[in-house]
Design a protein around this motif. Structure first.
Motif, short mmCIF file in Angstrom:
data_model
loop_
_atom_site.label_atom_id
_atom_site.label_comp_id
_atom_site.label_asym_id
_atom_site.label_seq_id
_atom_site.Cartn_x
_atom_site.Cartn_y
_atom_site.Cartn_z
N HIS A 26 -29.03 10.71 -101.19
CA HIS A 26 -29.23 9.34 -101.72
C HIS A 26 -28.28 8.34 -101.05
O HIS A 26 -27.72 7.47 -101.70
N ASN A 29 -28.52 4.65 -101.73
CA ASN A 29 -28.01 4.10 -102.99
C ASN A 29 -26.63 3.48 -102.75
O ASN A 29 -25.64 4.18 -102.53
N GLY A 57 -24.74 8.80 -103.14
CA GLY A 57 -25.00 7.55 -102.45
C GLY A 57 -23.82 7.17 -101.58
O GLY A 57 -23.01 8.01 -101.18
N ALA A 297 -27.50 9.04 -109.25
CA ALA A 297 -28.64 8.58 -108.45
C ALA A 297 -29.45 7.58 -109.26
O ALA A 297 -29.66 7.77 -110.46
N LEU A 301 -35.26 5.39 -107.93
CA LEU A 301 -35.59 6.29 -106.82
C LEU A 301 -36.29 7.53 -107.35
O LEU A 301 -37.25 8.02 -106.76
#
Length: 549
Positions: A26, A29, A57, A297, A301
């Motif tokens: 991710h 992110n 992220g 997350a 998404l």
């Protein structure tokens, strides 16, 4: 041009004021943690090792600027655009960066360098500190009203160079006036407006550092003669911050609690602490960020991934069925509302009956209150009688006091009476009447005159204090201490010419007392007589070292 830097694995990038680090999943992110404030905020960087294991992220933590830019009134000022032609001389003379007066706080995102490019991050967390509001002093332009904290300039200049070329200091004195330190009321008003302004632009989580309330290294154990301890001021600001956090819904990083629990002995002051204390403060910040689920997350998404698994036709059909179900539900709700309307009409009749009962109960309570009022009036009459008895006792005490003074004068003479008054004054230093009674016995007592003048100054009765010192000088014209206190009172009463003359007379009588030179230097500097002030300051320093040129 803003670009994203390609990343293939976990890692980090550090610069002078920010750090970027990322996980292997991710990476799209983006998490931005933006800090503005003083020397206590760099401790947030110590929570990076705690974030990495749970990060999903790319995260950037940045601290911008120095503490002189971040008192809340300066931050509010910078939210508005100031004319550049007015600011240019200030930026030049104080060696300030071009963006000193620019608004950085309320922007929804920020950009940082990443070695091979520039990367943009959204502000999800803003971290501030109240240290500047507690400790800093700002100055206001006399004509245009904008604010500045010039400490970055003052602190970085050598004193000998400044004394040789005082053009910048004279320019600053001409155009700026000190507003002093911020009041508690202004702090509450400013911080409320600042948080509201930030949230109008972006919906961020706000964390604010409080301050250490104790004074590291302070050995004072008796506060009898301290008008307002600094620890009390910081405690008041911390308590106000708690009330604001409940009202405005932001988080407090309780630095005061963390540092006290760490039992440190190496603090420089209440915002400068050794590096080993960064970690417990970083842990406190991490707990708050983890509770806010900043590093998980993003749910959007996950939602997109689920949608990709469903066939488009099935998805459309499901949506239609959902809309039909919602329509049926609305029809049922409409029918239920009609039924509720009928029930409401029936309840109105019940409410009317209840209202009548309330009116009856209210009338009963009124009668009870009238009875209580009559009882209170009786008690008041009894209290008045007791007051009359107390007044009679007071009259008796005053008679006994006159008899005691007569006895002391007969047995011990005038000195006995004065000894009695001095002992009473020692425990009632602000009782003006006691001083006048003592002066009726010995009108030329220098110490009583001096103490009376000091008591009047404490009560801000400068004119009365000046008259008292001048009367004392009629009896004791060469008393150095009376001349010095008279000069202080004249200065507080804004009579600078007379104050200078009294300071000079005090120095003539006692040239070795260093603080007389310091006080005279201060008032001369305030009037712009820099050369004369410099001479006084040098004499002050020489007196402190034990010699005078």
């Amino acid at each position: 041009m803003k670009t994203n830097v390609e990343r293939n694995a976990t890692g980090e990038y550090m610069d002078s004021n920010h750090i970027i680090f990322w996980s292997d999943s991710h990476q799209e992110n983006k998490i931005g943690i933006y800090m503005m404030g003083g020397c206590d905020l760099p401790s947030v960087f110590s929570c990076v090792p705690l974030i990495k294991p749970i990060l999903k992220g790319t995260c950037c933590i940045i601290k911008e600027g120095q503490i002189e830019r971040y008192r809340s009134d300066i931050l509010l000022q910078n939210l508005k655009k100031s004319p550049q032609n007015l600011l240019a001389p200030v930026l030049e003379k104080f060696y300030l960066p071009d963006n000193f007066f620019e608004n950085q706080l309320s922007k929804p995102d920020f950009c940082v360098s990443h070695g091979s490019g520039i990367e943009e991050f959204p502000k999800q967390v803003v971290i501030l500190s109240i240290a500047a509001d507690v400790a800093r002093v700002v100055y206001q332009h006399r004509e245009h009203g904008f604010l500045i904290d010039p400490s970055g300039w003052w602190n970085n200049q050598r004193m000998d160079l400044m004394l040789r070329d005082l053009s910048s200091a004279n320019w600053f004195r001409k155009y700026f006036v000190s507003l002093g330190r911020m009041t508690l009321e202004t702090f509450i008003e400013n911080l409320t407006q600042l948080i509201q302004e930030i949230r109008q632009v972006t919906n961020v989580h706000i964390l604010i550092f409080n301050t250490l309330t104790i004074e590291p290294g302070n050995i004072i154990h008796n506060y009898q003669f301290v008008k307002r301890p600094e620890s009390l001021r910081r405690r008041e600001f911390n308590l106000a911050l708690i009330e604001l956090s409940r009202k405005l819904n932001f988080w407090i990083v309780d630095v005061d609690k963390v540092l006290k629990q760490s039992r440190t002995k190496n603090m420089i002051d209440f915002v400068h602490f050794p590096v080993e204390l960064y970690q417990p403060i970083g842990q406190e910040v991490f707990k708050i960020l983890e509770e806010l689920e900043i590093f998980n997350a993003p749910s959007q998404l996950l939602g997109l991934n689920i949608k990709k698994l469903l066939p488009q036709k099935h998805q459309t059909q499901t949506l239609l069925e959902s809309l039909q179900a919602q329509l049926d539900q609305k029809n049922q709700e409409l029918e239920a509302q009609q039924l509720e309307t009928l029930q409401a009409k029936a309840e109105i009749g019940q409410y009317r009956e209840s209202l009548q009962q309330v009116q009856i109960q209210t009338q009963i309570q009124i009668e009870q209150l009238q009875t209580q009022l009559q009882q209170t009036q009786v008690q008041l009459q009894q209290t008045q009688g007791e007051l009359q008895q107390s007044q009679s006792q007071l009259h008796t005490s005053q008679t006994e006091l006159v008899q005691l003074k007569s006895y002391l004068q007969q047995t011990q003479g005038v000195e006995g009476v004065m000894s009695y008054y001095r002992s009473r004054i020692a425990f009632n230093t602000d009782d003006i009447q006691l001083y006048h009674q003592a002066l009726e016995v010995i009108p030329d007592d220098a110490q009583i005159h001096l103490q009376l003048g000091n008591a009047l100054v404490r009560q801000n009765r400068f004119s009365d204090a000046i008259a008292t010192y001048q009367t004392a000088l009629q009896f004791h014209p060469n008393n150095f201490e009376i001349h010095l206190e008279l000069a202080k009172a004249l200065e507080k009463d804004q009579k600078s010419d007379e104050a200078i003359a009294s300071y000079q007379r005090a120095i003539e009588l006692n040239p070795d007392y260093s603080w007389s030179h310091k006080y005279l230097g201060d008032i001369l500097a305030e009037r712009g007589q820099i050369n004369e002030a410099s001479v006084c300051y040098r004499r002050f320093c020489n007196c402190k070292r034990g010699f005078l040129n």
